[in-house]
Write an enzyme that holds these catalytic residues in place. Structure first.
Site, PDB file in Angstrom:
ATOM      1  N   SER A 233      -9.918   2.304   2.901  1.00 33.61           N
ATOM      2  CA  SER A 233      -8.975   2.996   2.053  1.00 33.61           C
ATOM      3  C   SER A 233      -8.027   2.074   1.294  1.00 33.61           C
ATOM      4  CB  SER A 233      -8.152   3.968   2.880  1.00 33.61           C
ATOM      5  OG  SER A 233      -7.363   3.275   3.806  1.00 33.61           O
TER       6      SER A 233
ATOM      7  N   SER B  31     -10.419   0.035   7.119  1.00 32.70           N
ATOM      8  CA  SER B  31      -9.789   0.079   5.794  1.00 32.70           C
ATOM      9  C   SER B  31      -9.099  -1.168   5.302  1.00 32.70           C
ATOM     10  CB  SER B  31      -8.777   1.234   5.769  1.00 32.70           C
ATOM     11  OG  SER B  31      -9.466   2.458   5.869  1.00 32.70           O
TER      12      SER B  31
ATOM     13  N   LYS C  40       0.850  -1.200   0.000  1.00 33.21           N
ATOM     14  CA  LYS C  40       0.000   0.000   0.000  1.00 33.21           C
ATOM     15  C   LYS C  40       0.883   1.247   0.000  1.00 33.21           C
ATOM     16  CE  LYS C  40      -3.959   1.923   2.576  1.00 33.21           C
ATOM     17  NZ  LYS C  40      -4.928   1.694   3.674  1.00 33.21           N
TER      18      LYS C  40
END
Lengths: 95, 495, 506
Positions: free
Chosen positions: C171, C195, C78
């Site tokens: 997210s 998330s 990420k």
């Protein structure tokens, strides 16, 4: 509770985010929508309750007083938008 | 109202006013590394060299607290006879400034590591006041911005960013500039004794925010103004006087004091407002979520307490009791720990006790004068404790006179640095002449050479001094002055 | 030729160990898959050369018997994680061009164990979002086709503004999409309010947010310090367990990271659920909850009962206050954490007449609308006069939420079973434009877990009537991720492995 035009401007300045005059009403609406959403918390009885200070029970770890870091000036300045002679440069700050 | 209180009042145009002073002293913690990062605290250095990724507030960086800084804060708290809070916590003070890379300073707002305490401040040898301490907390120092390197840009150096500071907040117990100056001096001395701050105001290790208000005696506290970042004890005194007078003038004119932050301008001997176009800072303090509450155990504090050195008040009392020194002399000797240690080493050199007052006088007089002239401490002046002890012994043995001793001292501090005083006296032939025969011969010679004056001396006893001087000169200063005086008195018929 | 990207992480690991497969082949296969999926927009930076170099090095170690637990396995990272010398921007314009001269602890752990980095994954800007629509790099498309859409229609939308395609959640939308589309074997993700778990639920993958303090936050771009936690998204429970074991561990550079040993999580996968007590909290049964989700929840409880667990009703009375309290605490911490993005030392700098101008222009231009909104709220609730009424009150309510869980666990419950999300994945552009709160409601089941600092795992449990993945959430005791893996596996076995979509995007 809700915010008015002046409050929006004040918050934006505290947060150092430029907000144009045109943007204020929309922002005001959004902020007030969120404040309305969180308003239900007012109903909760928090008498005698301590605010949470640490999510997990842990003692603050301490490190020894020895120099283990620094002396990496090139890395510190590597991503600087503007620098000179090892300094970061910003528009002159008037005290 | 006591005489002392009365004498501290400031005379205004229409009344006598009392000034109330409180101080917030920022003291740089003596440590190798910074408060929350492992970068060096060393003074100077090329810009942005003593800076870690944490100090530069890079994305994802986190604070880790330095045990050494925590210990220094506790030790200082013990030195202030203050309450050590076994549980304290850290808060973020949020504001934007280029020398504050995180956009917040990690400080302690709600729960400081040290609570209430007090300092005894000696104003004169027999008059001291107690100044209360409100709290002491740990916080990060900010970096430095240079505004004079260019016309349009400011230059930011983060070397100081993250260095540990102790903020010591006094109670508003001071009532004059002198009291405030003495307070800062004593606080500085205590921290230098403890070794928690070097107190070097020129390097910025110690600076003060001075809170000043005025009132008519007996009235409620007036509105105060804060004078920020005063970096010398002298300026602290001047700033207080300047600000007090400013406030008195306003009040006597019928105006009101606006609570604000001000700066002291030493070149104009006045304070001026720091009001800028924005309103007062809203720091939005909240507990730092990257740091858990700091919890110390009793053992940690107790261990630090046992290792604390003897502090100035205790040392002063001990000097008075053990060495028979008076308050004034003791106070001077203990003002600096190295000087106090030097005094003791000399006074009791090799286990032999000697005239402590004599040792003290040499230190406070000639040696201090030399040390000050050379910008060093008494203990670094170049005269070892053993040499000072020997000098004092030589005088008390009668081997040299006090006057000769001053010459010997000058040699030992100068061309003969490191020499053994006894050797020096022997080699240079500085031994005092006490032999009665030699003195009598010298006296006879001078009287013979000045027969007319000798006759007049009988009627004018004051001329004895001149004769003593002449005999001393003829013996190269080595004659025992007392013996010379006695002999002259006898021979001149002045007895 | 077998589609190497169809292997699970565990299967690939075993194949590499037995030398029936090389890391170079495996890595090449995934890089090709990534190349064929640009429209999904899951990756914001692909580190192909670096990946091949690492793959070769891994093959050498595998040959000489020095293989680490993740040796040669290609994974995605990420964009929130600092990766030395590689694009790290938390998908924000304000970190334009930022390449950190340092590595996050979590990714360092992965490289220590031999993993191969394919690249950086798209995400909501600064982790603020539930649909990956706030990214500076544009939205991520889920590899799941919207109901009744043809592949052509979907491909056309991919090439355009992606409206109507499904969001992968947020997210960690890029992480979830990439794993579900088999562009990487697993991915690192992060979870502040859901998330990891919500995107996993939306894409039919497994996600776990471990206990707060289990993984180090050093080198993770901070959003809300007391809530953020690192965790993996993977295709199976076993894969997630393998990933977490490498990611987790003590770190003296993070004062909030627990100094406790990391168990062998994989060993918990396949353990019997017999004797475990599962709590079903009545307050999670919310008004207007879809019948489908309710049925899934009931079915999940049945599965666990069949696996030998005891199901009990429990009460978590302050559940409903978690979401509003979160939307005070998280923005407040973020408003302070994001103050460092000021144009002075890195990232974007916009011109300004003076320093204040520079700050205001840089931050207005550099931050997207959602981030600006949350910073404003955060600043407000900390400001003078409002701090006690908002922030302190929310933190007190947080204590009450945590106490609710502690009471339940103290009564003998080992884990709590809830739905993971109130609905299946929705369409890009469908929510949040009129009312920001609409988007926030996605987190209603997940946010309680962050507020209490507990571990939470989302496991695929079935499909909606429209054929979209639905998941169940398991909430565990502090540092008892093992029980979550045991129970997660039981659900996975009962539900059957989720069949991930075939590529329509190539």
């Amino acid at each position: 509770m809700s915010v008015d035009h002046t409050a929006v401007r004040r918050i934006a300045h505290l947060a150092r985010i430029a907000v144009s005059e045109a943007e204020v009403p929309h922002l005001q609406g959004e902020i007030n929508a969120i404040l309305a959403f969180v308003a239900e918390l007012d109903a909760v009885d928090v008498e005698g309750v301590e605010p949470m200070t640490s999510v997990i029970p842990m003692k603050l770890p301490m490190r020894e007083d020895i120099v283990t870091d620094g002396e990496i000036e090139p890395l510190i300045l590597a991503n600087a938008p503007l620098s000179e002679d090892g300094f970061f440069l910003v528009p002159k700050v008037v005290e | 109202m006591s005489d002392e209180t009365h004498s501290r009042l400031i005379k205004g145009a229409t009344a006598d006013w009392e000034v109330v002073v409180g101080l917030e002293v920022h003291a740089q913690v003596t440590s190798r590394a910074k408060l929350f990062s492992g970068a060096s605290t060393a003074f100077g250095g090329e810009p942005n060299t003593h800076v870690s990724l944490v100090d530069a507030a890079m994305p994802g960086m986190l604070p880790v607290i330095n045990r050494g800084c925590v210990a220094q804060a506790v030790r200082t708290g013990l030195g202030l006879k203050a309450k050590i809070n076994l549980r304290s916590s850290f808060d973020r003070k949020n504001y934007f400034y280029p020398d504050l890379p995180q956009g917040y300073q990690i400080s302690q707002y709600k729960s400081p590591i040290v609570g209430e305490g007090e300092i005894q401040v000696d104003l004169t040898p027999d008059h001291s006041i107690r100044v209360g301490i409100e709290r002491l907390h740990l916080e990060q120092d900010a970096g430095k911005s240079l505004h004079d390197q260019s016309a349009t840009m400011s230059f930011v150096d983060l070397n100081r960013s993250g260095v540990g500071l102790m903020e010591i907040v006094s109670k508003p117990d001071m009532r004059s500039a002198d009291e405030a100056k003495a307070y800062v001096g004593k606080l500085r001395t205590i921290m230098r004794y403890i070794g928690s701050c070097d107190g070097d105001m020129e390097k910025g290790s110690l600076r003060a925010d001075v809170n000043v208000s005025v009132r008519l005696p007996g009235a409620a506290l007036g509105t105060r103004c804060e004078i920020k970042n005063v970096n010398s004890i002298r300026f602290i005194g001047q700033a207080i006087d300047a600000e007090a007078r400013r406030q008195i003038a306003i009040l006597e004119d019928g105006g009101a004091i606006v609570q604000e932050t001000r700066l002291f301008d030493p070149s104009r001997w006045e304070t001026r407002s720091m009001r800028s176009k924005e309103e007062a800072h809203d720091y939005r303090y909240f507990p730092d979520p990257d740091l858990l509450p700091l919890e110390l155990d009793e053992e940690f504090v107790a261990a630090l307490a046992t290792q604390l050195p003897e502090l100035p008040d205790a040392k002063k009392a001990r000097f008075m009791a053990d060495y028979g020194l008076n308050a004034y002399d003791s106070a001077i000797l203990v003002a600096d720990k190295e000087t106090a240690n030097y005094f003791e080493a000399a006074a009791r050199f090799e286990g032999v006790a000697r005239d402590a007052k004599a040792v003290a006088n040499w230190i406070m007089g000639d040696i201090s004068a030399f040390a000050n002239a050379h910008g060093v401490g008494v203990a670094e002046a170049g005269l070892g404790a053993g040499a000072l002890a020997a000098l004092v012994d030589l005088i008390s043995e009668g081997t040299i006179s006090g006057k000769i001793a001053k010459d010997v001292l000058a040699m030992l501090l100068g061309p003969d640095k490191g020499a053994d005083p006894r050797e020096l006296v022997k080699v240079r032939g500085l031994n005092q002449v006490s032999d009665a025969g030699a003195i009598e011969r010298a006296v006879d010679a001078v009287i013979a050479a000045n027969a007319a004056k000798a006759e007049q001396a009988k009627a004018k006893p004051g001329m004895l001094g001149w004769f003593v001087g002449q005999v001393m000169k003829s013996t190269g200063g080595k004659a025992n002055p007392q013996a010379v005086s006695d002999a002259l008195k006898a021979k001149l018929g002045l007895l | 030729m077998t589609d190497l990207t169809a292997l699970t992480l565990a299967e690939a690991r075993d194949a590499l160990k037995s030398r029936t497969l090389s890391s170079v082949e495996l890595t090449e296969a995934h890089l090709s898959a990534i190349e064929r999926a640009p429209g999904l927009n899951a990756f914001v930076a692909v580190t192909a050369d670096h990946a091949m170099e690492r793959a070769r090095a891994s093959d050498a170690r595998l040959a000489s018997g020095e293989a680490g637990p993740l040796e040669g396995l290609p994974i995605g990272v990420k964009d929130l994680y600092a990766t030395r010398g590689v694009h790290t921007q938390a998908c924000s314009h304000i970190l334009d061009g930022f390449k950190p001269p340092y590595e996050s602890t979590v990714t360092a752990n992965l490289w220590r164990d031999g993993a191969v980095m394919l690249g950086k994954l798209n995400m909501d800007e600064f982790a603020m979002g539930s649909s990956n629509e706030t990214s500076y790099y544009g939205p991520v498309a889920s590899p799941w086709l919207p109901p009744n859409w043809s592949a052509e229609r979907a491909r056309a939308a991919l090439g355009g503004d992606k409206r109507g395609l499904l969001t992968p959640g947020g997210s960690s939308g890029g992480s979830a999409s990439a794993v579900a589309a088999k562009l990487c074997l697993a991915a690192t993700a992060s979870d502040t309010g859901g998330s990891i778990r919500q995107p996993a639920a939306f894409t039919g993958t497994v996600g776990i947010k471990p206990t707060y303090g289990r993984c180090s936050r050093y080198g993770m771009v901070a959003f809300a310090s007391s809530l953020d936690q690192a965790g993996p998204i993977a295709r199976t429970v076993r894969d997630a367990a393998i990933m977490l074991r490498s990611m987790a561990g003590a770190d003296p550079k993070d004062s909030t990271c627990a100094d406790s040993p990391v168990p062998d999580y994989e060993a918990a996968v396949g353990r019997s659920a017999r004797g475990l007590t599962i709590g079903v909290p009545r307050e999670y049964r919310m008004d207007g909850m879809s019948g489908e989700i309710e049925a899934l929840w009931t079915r999940g409880a049945e599965w666990l009962r069949a696996a030998g667990a005891r199901i009990v009703d429990v009460s978590l009375p302050h559940t409903r206050y978690a979401l509003p309290a979160y939307y005070i605490v998280a923005p407040a911490e973020a408003s302070s954490n994001l103050a460092r993005y000021d144009g002075v030392r890195y990232g974007l700098r916009e011109p300004g007449a003076d320093i204040t101008d520079l700050y205001e222009n840089t931050r207005a231009k550099g931050f997207g609308a959602e981030v600006r909104r949350r910073l404003m709220i955060g600043t407000y609730v900390l400001s003078a006069g409002y701090y006690d009424a908002y922030y302190v009150r929310a933190q007190k309510i947080r204590t009450l939420i945590k106490r609710d869980f502690e009471a339940v666990f103290a009564a003998g419950v080992d884990a709590i079973l809830t739905p993971a999300t109130p609905s299946a994945a929705f369409g890009i552009g469908e929510k949040g434009s009129a009312d920001p709160v609409e988007m926030y409601l996605n987190d209603v089941f997940t946010v309680t877990v962050n507020m209490a600092g507990l571990p939470g795992l989302a496991a695929p449990a079935g499909l909606s009537a429209e054929g979209l993945p639905l998941a169940l959430q398991l909430i565990g005791r502090p540092f008892d991720e093992e029980t979550l893996f045991t129970l997660g596996e039981a659900i996975e076995q009962s539900a059957g492995r989720m069949r991930l979509p075939d590529p329509w995007w190539a």
